[in-house]
Design a protein around this motif. Structure first.
Motif, PDB file in Angstrom:
ATOM      1  N   GLU A  54       0.833  -1.205   0.000  1.00 26.76           N
ATOM      2  CA  GLU A  54       0.000   0.000   0.000  1.00 26.76           C
ATOM      3  C   GLU A  54       0.865   1.252   0.000  1.00 26.76           C
ATOM      4  O   GLU A  54       0.550   2.248  -0.654  1.00 26.76           O
ATOM      5  N   ALA A  55       1.992   1.200   0.734  1.00 26.60           N
ATOM      6  CA  ALA A  55       2.900   2.350   0.746  1.00 26.60           C
ATOM      7  C   ALA A  55       3.500   2.586  -0.634  1.00 26.60           C
ATOM      8  O   ALA A  55       3.616   3.721  -1.099  1.00 26.60           O
ATOM      9  N   THR A 112       0.932   4.230  -2.990  1.00 26.90           N
ATOM     10  CA  THR A 112       0.584   5.629  -2.703  1.00 26.90           C
ATOM     11  C   THR A 112       1.805   6.531  -2.619  1.00 26.90           C
ATOM     12  O   THR A 112       1.665   7.732  -2.354  1.00 26.90           O
ATOM     13  N   ARG A 141       4.138   6.483  -0.353  1.00 31.44           N
ATOM     14  CA  ARG A 141       4.546   6.783   1.024  1.00 31.44           C
ATOM     15  C   ARG A 141       5.752   5.949   1.426  1.00 31.44           C
ATOM     16  O   ARG A 141       6.100   4.968   0.772  1.00 31.44           O
ATOM     17  N   TRP A 197       7.722   3.147   3.433  1.00 30.94           N
ATOM     18  CA  TRP A 197       7.255   1.834   3.868  1.00 30.94           C
ATOM     19  C   TRP A 197       7.192   1.796   5.398  1.00 30.94           C
ATOM     20  O   TRP A 197       8.184   2.099   6.073  1.00 30.94           O
ATOM     21  N   PRO A 198       6.052   1.390   5.965  1.00 28.12           N
ATOM     22  CA  PRO A 198       5.978   1.317   7.428  1.00 28.12           C
ATOM     23  C   PRO A 198       6.938   0.267   7.981  1.00 28.12           C
ATOM     24  O   PRO A 198       7.610   0.485   8.979  1.00 28.12           O
TER      25      PRO A 198
END
Length: 477
Positions: free
Chosen positions: A18-19, A22, A24, A26-27
């Motif tokens: 998902e990162a 989008t 963003r 990476w968590p």
């Protein structure tokens, strides 16, 4: 890996996907092997929403491609080792060439129908730069056996697949010529699958080595039947087979492709030799001594870096210019690992370096030797000339020879150090020993345009001197 661990890892991977989608950060990151592969894949422009591997080969030509591939005689061995297991466990066996192009597949028919939908079929290419992270492409990119668990694939359409793959290296040429892979739609393959695939690849390499030794022995017998044993015997790929007892040539001579009779080669010791076709291999004969042609490099300033070798100037990509600069700075040579470190630091990948050197040698041929990589000819580089002029007492010559910094767009740690040191030395020399003419020439370089001390000196010239007005204008801007 237990189901609990698989579920936790799947959640981590979904967050990373998902990162990526989008843009963003990476968590959390996948394991190191997969993280590096995702980076390479994204840099290559892979779309995580892609649906299939590209078809790169006309199906009508597949038979000829298979028949001429060096792994073709070993297909029964590979099939006997893996395809039965693949069929029984609901998987398929894939064999590709060195670029990841699928040449053969066998196994479970239901799984093969699913594979058709994503291009896991004959003639489709599975390199990382084609479909992103996957067993075949990542094994070829890293040069070692890998297992890619379903959601570790970058493309979402591959998330129902898992695969284990291992590259196959030809002992004759030293190049990776293929990959063997077991893939299936199960969420996870048995942990032993990657070990079995790796063992199968090693078995293929052993068979290739036996065939190579048989060819060598036949060639050696023909060579020994010649009176006086003229020349040094090479295989068709340039391996030294006989006639060099001291090992002066190393294990291999770079013979290139499409060579004409009497082709001249520059050897690792700087001598020139003639290459003569001989019974499927080559004989290498010493040539009359002649001064080897130099490699001329223009790497200073903001223009396109160029190399001149033999038949004219060639523009260089930044990466090739960096490699040539590093090899010039290290005349005794560097390994792929050392070059990778000098270019990228700890994040470097020697596989990428070997691929770039291969492309560079296609342009400059015998100017670049291997094991270790080094320049096998005289080098005339503009930054070396500047170094030499720094020890002279000729500021005018130095100013003319310095159009600007060494490869100003390079982020290589080693080249940045060399660039900064050279810039500081040139500036100090011209300020100390130069005059208005030299300061003005330096003020036209990218760093000199806004150099306050240089501009102040020029601004102090008589008002009638146009250089004074230009310098005052820059100081006020």
């Amino acid at each position: 890996m237990s189901y609990a661990h698989l579920n936790a890892y799947s959640r981590l991977l979904r967050g990373a996907h998902e990162a990526v989608a989008t843009g963003r950060a990476w968590p959390e990151s996948p394991r190191r092997l997969i993280k590096a592969s995702w980076r390479r894949s994204l840099d290559a422009g892979i779309d995580p929403e892609g649906t299939s591997a590209p078809l790169v080969c006309d199906p009508t030509s597949m038979r000829d491609i298979r028949d001429t591939h060096p792994l073709q005689p070993l297909l029964p061995l590979l099939a006997q080792t893996l395809s039965g297991m693949a069929d029984e466990t609901g998987h398929i066996m894939i064999v590709t060439d060195g670029d990841g192009r699928v040449l053969w597949r066998e196994g479970n028919r239901t799984v093969m129908r699913h594979a058709d939908r994503i291009g896991l079929a004959d003639g489709h290419q599975w390199g990382e730069h084609d479909v992103g992270t996957n067993g075949i492409g990542t094994a070829l990119a890293t040069g070692r056996p890998v297992h890619v668990y379903s959601e570790e694939h970058l493309m979402r359409v591959l998330h129902i697949w898992s695969c284990s793959a291992a590259p196959i290296t030809d002992p004759d040429s030293g190049r990776v010529i293929g990959c063997v892979d077991v893939s299936g739609t199960a969420r996870s393959l048995h942990p032993a699958t990657v070990a079995l695939v790796a063992a199968t690849a090693k078995l293929a390499e052993t068979q290739l080595a036996l065939r190579m030794h048989e060819r060598d022995e036949r060639l050696r017998r023909r060579y020994e039947s010649l009176r006086g044993r003229p020349g040094i015997l090479l295989s068709a790929t340039g391996r030294v087979i006989s006639g060099d007892p001291a090992g002066d040539l190393g294990e291999r001579v770079h013979v290139g492709e499409r060579l004409s009779p009497g082709h001249r080669l520059l050897l690792r010791d700087g001598t020139v030799a003639h290459l003569e076709p001989f019974s499927g291999g080559y004989l290498l004969h010493p040539a009359p001594s002649a001064a080897p042609q130099p490699l001329t490099l223009s790497l200073l300033g903001e223009g396109i870096p160029t190399a001149s070798y033999g038949d004219g100037d060639r523009p260089l990509s930044l990466r090739h210019a960096e490699l040539l600069a590093l090899l010039t700075l290290h005349p005794h040579g560097l390994t792929a690992e050392q070059l990778s470190f000098h270019l990228y630091g700890d994040a470097g990948n020697p596989v990428t370096i070997r691929a770039e050197i291969h492309r560079l040698r296609a342009q400059l041929g015998e100017a670049i030797a291997a094991k270790p990589y080094r320049l096998a000819c005289p080098v005339e580089a503009d930054f070396l000339k500047v170094r030499h002029l720094l020890s002279s007492d000729d500021p005018a010559a130095l100013a003319r020879a310095y159009p600007g910094p060494l490869l100003p767009r390079s982020e290589s740690p080693e080249i940045r150090r060399e660039r900064d040191e050279l810039e500081a030395q040139v500036r100090a020399f011209l300020l100390r020993r130069g005059g208005p003419d030299e300061w003005w020439v330096y003020a036209q370089t990218c760093n000199g345009r806004d150099d306050y001390e240089v501009l102040e000196r020029l601004a102090a010239l008589p008002p009638t001197d146009l250089r004074s007005a230009a310098a005052r204008s820059r100081l006020l801007s």
